[in-house]
Every structure is written in structure tokens, then in C-alpha cells.
Design an enzyme around this catalytic site. Structure first.
Site, PDB file in Angstrom:
ATOM      1  N   GLY A  28       0.826  -1.308  -0.171  1.00 38.15           N
ATOM      2  CA  GLY A  28       0.009  -0.066  -0.064  1.00 38.15           C
ATOM      3  C   GLY A  28       0.808   1.248  -0.068  1.00 38.15           C
ATOM      4  CG  LEU A  30      -0.765   1.833  -3.744  1.00 40.97           C
ATOM      5  CD1 LEU A  30      -2.276   1.318  -4.777  1.00 40.97           C
ATOM      6  CD2 LEU A  30      -0.112   0.459  -3.783  1.00 40.97           C
ATOM      7  CG  HIS A  34       3.389   0.581  -5.322  1.00 37.92           C
ATOM      8  ND1 HIS A  34       3.658   1.499  -4.677  1.00 37.92           N
ATOM      9  CD2 HIS A  34       3.692  -0.501  -4.672  1.00 37.92           C
ATOM     10  CE1 HIS A  34       4.198   1.408  -3.510  1.00 37.92           C
ATOM     11  NE2 HIS A  34       4.116  -0.018  -3.407  1.00 37.92           N
ATOM     12  CD  GLN A  58       7.583  -7.641   3.676  1.00 38.22           C
ATOM     13  OE1 GLN A  58       6.638  -8.591   3.519  1.00 38.22           O
ATOM     14  NE2 GLN A  58       8.013  -6.819   3.010  1.00 38.22           N
ATOM     15  N   GLY A 144       8.818  -5.399  -8.497  1.00 41.38           N
ATOM     16  CA  GLY A 144       9.708  -4.302  -9.199  1.00 41.38           C
ATOM     17  C   GLY A 144      11.110  -4.639  -9.161  1.00 41.38           C
ATOM     18  CB  SER A 183       5.892   3.379   0.635  1.00 43.83           C
ATOM     19  OG  SER A 183       5.394   2.729  -0.431  1.00 43.83           O
TER      20      SER A 183
HETATM   21  P1  AMP Z   1       5.936  -2.296  -1.427  1.00 46.35           P
HETATM   22  O1  AMP Z   1       4.698  -1.964  -1.611  1.00 46.35           O
HETATM   23  O2  AMP Z   1       7.155  -1.657  -1.085  1.00 46.35           O
HETATM   24  O3  AMP Z   1       6.262  -3.819  -0.779  1.00 46.35           O
HETATM   25  O4  AMP Z   1       6.349  -2.729  -3.034  1.00 46.35           O
HETATM   26  C1  AMP Z   1       5.359  -3.470  -3.954  1.00 46.35           C
HETATM   27  C2  AMP Z   1       6.018  -3.823  -5.240  1.00 46.35           C
HETATM   28  O5  AMP Z   1       6.182  -2.681  -5.922  1.00 46.35           O
HETATM   29  C3  AMP Z   1       7.290  -4.377  -5.021  1.00 46.35           C
HETATM   30  O6  AMP Z   1       7.402  -5.631  -5.993  1.00 46.35           O
HETATM   31  C4  AMP Z   1       8.299  -3.564  -5.421  1.00 46.35           C
HETATM   32  O7  AMP Z   1       9.394  -3.914  -6.003  1.00 46.35           O
HETATM   33  C5  AMP Z   1       7.665  -2.763  -6.188  1.00 46.35           C
HETATM   34  N1  AMP Z   1       8.252  -1.227  -6.314  1.00 46.35           N
HETATM   35  C6  AMP Z   1       8.326  -0.606  -5.419  1.00 46.35           C
HETATM   36  N2  AMP Z   1       8.852   0.590  -5.719  1.00 46.35           N
HETATM   37  C7  AMP Z   1       9.025   0.636  -7.097  1.00 46.35           C
HETATM   38  C8  AMP Z   1       9.622   1.444  -8.053  1.00 46.35           C
HETATM   39  N3  AMP Z   1      10.188   2.540  -7.848  1.00 46.35           N
HETATM   40  N4  AMP Z   1       9.514   1.041  -9.451  1.00 46.35           N
HETATM   41  C9  AMP Z   1       9.048  -0.300  -9.554  1.00 46.35           C
HETATM   42  N5  AMP Z   1       8.635  -0.922  -8.682  1.00 46.35           N
HETATM   43  C10 AMP Z   1       8.689  -0.701  -7.365  1.00 46.35           C
END
Ligand code: AMP
Length: 277
Positions: A28, A30, A34, A58, A144, A183
Site C-alpha cells: 500500500g 501506492l 506500484h 517481514q 519491481g 513509500s
Molecule cells: P512494496 O509496497 O514496497 O512492498 O512494493 C510492492 C511492489 O512494488 C514490489 O514488487 C516492489 O519491488 C515494487 N516497487 C516498489 N517501488 C518501485 C519502483 N520505484 N519501481 C518499480 N517497482 C517498484
């Protein structure tokens, strides 16, 4: 767009989706990173499912679980226009029922880099992602490149456990000045936000050396350390020049390589990486 929380509602909603499903797991709060994953999931599948769950297992004991940013209403308003079919917002009790004692652990790949700095982190990630895969039964799942080791670990887990899906890794989205979207950027003070571009500058400096023909991994690591040390607000935790697949530190660069780093700006820990093809 349907939003559900319980596992039974999720299963019923999933059953009603005919055709291919792309899953985007998130915690979240976002941002455009995301959303780029969601757009790709929507483009490559008949349906896009997004999970929003700040996964407690985690986070380390001294990490930022309780103050991790949350804004579900805003998240839903960003997802709706993208044509997302289903959003799952499970509770911790749903994901970790009372008495649960089953974990998913990937071994060698989680030993170094983030795994070395954040003990237990990847065990939490792989366990929750396995649960998300089981519940949502996606054909493809989107992650990502920003979290390079996470992507490698999930790919390994999906292959090792015979999950019938494809793991898709999407490029890192950046702010105009190069800072990788995260985030956690919200925690940065104005001065720290300016200083945070040092990660991109350090990675770029090492990449430039590589493009000029340098193949000594230690020289690239030294270059990144030097660049980081010139920024007084930044405190390096690690820099790495590792094999892209095994994530083992290199002496000499041969094939596909991952440059990566973790850096504190004040109390905020940022990670970033470049892939050398
Ligand atoms: P998170 O909410 O931080 O767990 O991220 C969710 C997904 O978004 C994960 O697969 C991250 O690697 C991806 N993600 C986070 N930041 C970026 C970014 N700047 N560019 C591309 N993907 C991202």
C-alpha cells in the site's frame, strides 16, 4: 473494482474472474512504481488483482512496522481508474491464523545483501507471497526491479515450489532527479530528500566506469563508496557488485551483474540498484 478483506470473499471473487489473472502484491501507500506494475498486469492479463497488506513478518523488531505509511482510501482511488478488477486487503489474522507455524524459506539467495542486514526479512516475504499466490491463483505475478533481491528470491521460490505462474520483474520507476520511488521516501526531511539522489549518483558513477571498460568489481564498489561518502547526510550500510543470478560478490565482472546498495538518510533506510547487462 471490488474490494474484499476476508479469505472467503477473496475466493468467491477470484472464482468469478474468468480468464487470465495478473497479481500485484503491495504494502500500500501506492506510488507510480506500484502503478506501473498494475498497468503491466492489466495489459498482459484479462484481470488485474492487487493485494494491499503491510506484512508484519517481514519487519524486524527495530524496523518501522507501526509507522509504515497507510492510506487505503487514497490507494483505492489510484487503482480504480486503472481498471483493477479486485483488491484484497487481508488482515494479519487472515494471513497468520492463530497457532500458525508454517514458513517458506529460500536458502542461499537470502544469505547476503538485504538478507544479511535484515535477518528474517525474506522468510516473511516468501511466506506471505506464497500465501498470496495460493489465495489468488494468478497466472502472472508482478514485482519491481527496485527490490532486486526480493525479485530473485520470489522467482526461485516459485520455481522450487512449482507454482504454476510466471514471475514478471518490472523496471524501477524514478523521480525526475533519479531517486527511486518508494513509500519510505515520505519519511525524508527536505534536506534528506535532496541528499537522497546520492544513491542514483553513486550507481551512475559506477556504471559509467563499467561502460568505459572497467571490469574489476572492487573498483566499482570503491567508486560507489566514494560517491556516497561525499554526501554528509548519507550513511552507507553496504554497497555490492554481485552476480545477477547467484547474488554472490564478484572479483571480476563477466556476465549480467547487479550493483546495489543500502544507505541511511537520517533514520530512513533506502535501497537502490542498477543492472549491468
Ligand atoms: P512494496 O509496497 O514496497 O512492498 O512494493 C510492492 C511492489 O512494488 C514490489 O514488487 C516492489 O519491488 C515494487 N516497487 C516498489 N517501488 C518501485 C519502483 N520505484 N519501481 C518499480 N517497482 C517498484
Amino acid at each position: 473494482m471490488k474490494t474484499v478483506s476476508s479469505l472467503s470473499d477473496l475466493r468467491a471473487a477470484r472464482l468469478s474472474l474468468d480468464g487470465t489473472v495478473g497479481l500485484v502484491p503491495t504494502m500500500g501507500y501506492l506510488h507510480e512504481g506500484h502503478l506501473s506494475l498494475v498497468r503491466q498486469a492489466k495489459a498482459e492479463n484479462q484481470h488485474a488483482v492487487v493485494s494491499i497488506f503491510v506484512n508484519p513478518t517481514q519487519f524486524g523488531a527495530n524496523e518501522d512496522l507501526s509507522k509504515y505509511p497507510r492510506d487505503l482510501e487514497r490507494d483505492l482511488s489510484l487503482l480504480e481508474p486503472l481498471g483493477v478488477d479486485l483488491v484484497w486487503t487481508p488482515t494479519a489474522e487472515t494471513m497468520y491464523p492463530p497457532g500458525c507455524q508454517t514458513w517458506v524459506e529460500v536458502e542461499a539467495l537470502t544469505k547476503g545483501l538485504e538478507g544479511a542486514m535484515r535477518p528474517g526479512h525474506f522468510r516473511g516475504v516468501t511466506t506471505v507471497v506464497a500465501k498470496l499466490f495460493n489465495a489468488t491463483q494468478p497466472h502472472k505475478a508482478y514485482f519491481g526491479q527496485k527490490d532486486a533481491q526480493q525479485a530473485a528470491v520470489i522467482r526461485r521460490m516459485a520455481a522450487d515450489l512449482n507454482f504454476p505462474l510466471e514471475v514478471v520483474v518490472c523496471p524501477t520507476r524514478r523521480e525526475a532527479d533519479g531517486l527511486a520511488m518508494s513509500s519510505r521516501n515520505k519519511y525524508l526531511s527536505e534536506a534528506e530528500r535532496k541528499a537522497a539522489t546520492v544513491l542514483f549518483r553513486a550507481l551512475s558513477a559506477a556504471k559509467e566506469l563499467y561502460e568505459a571498460g572497467e571490469r574489476d568489481a572492487e573498483t566499482l564498489r570503491r567508486k560507489m563508496k566514494e560517491a556516497l561518502s561525499r554526501e554528509p547526510l548519507a550513511r552507507m550500510q553496504y554497497v555490492s557488485c554481485a552476480d545477477y543470478d547467484s547474488l554472490e560478490e564478484l572479483d571480476v565482472i563477466k556476465g549480467k551483474t547487479l550493483l546495489s546498495m543500502a544507505v541511511f538518510l537520517g533514520k530512513t533506510r533506502l535501497i537502490d540498484n542498477f543492472v549491468l547487462e
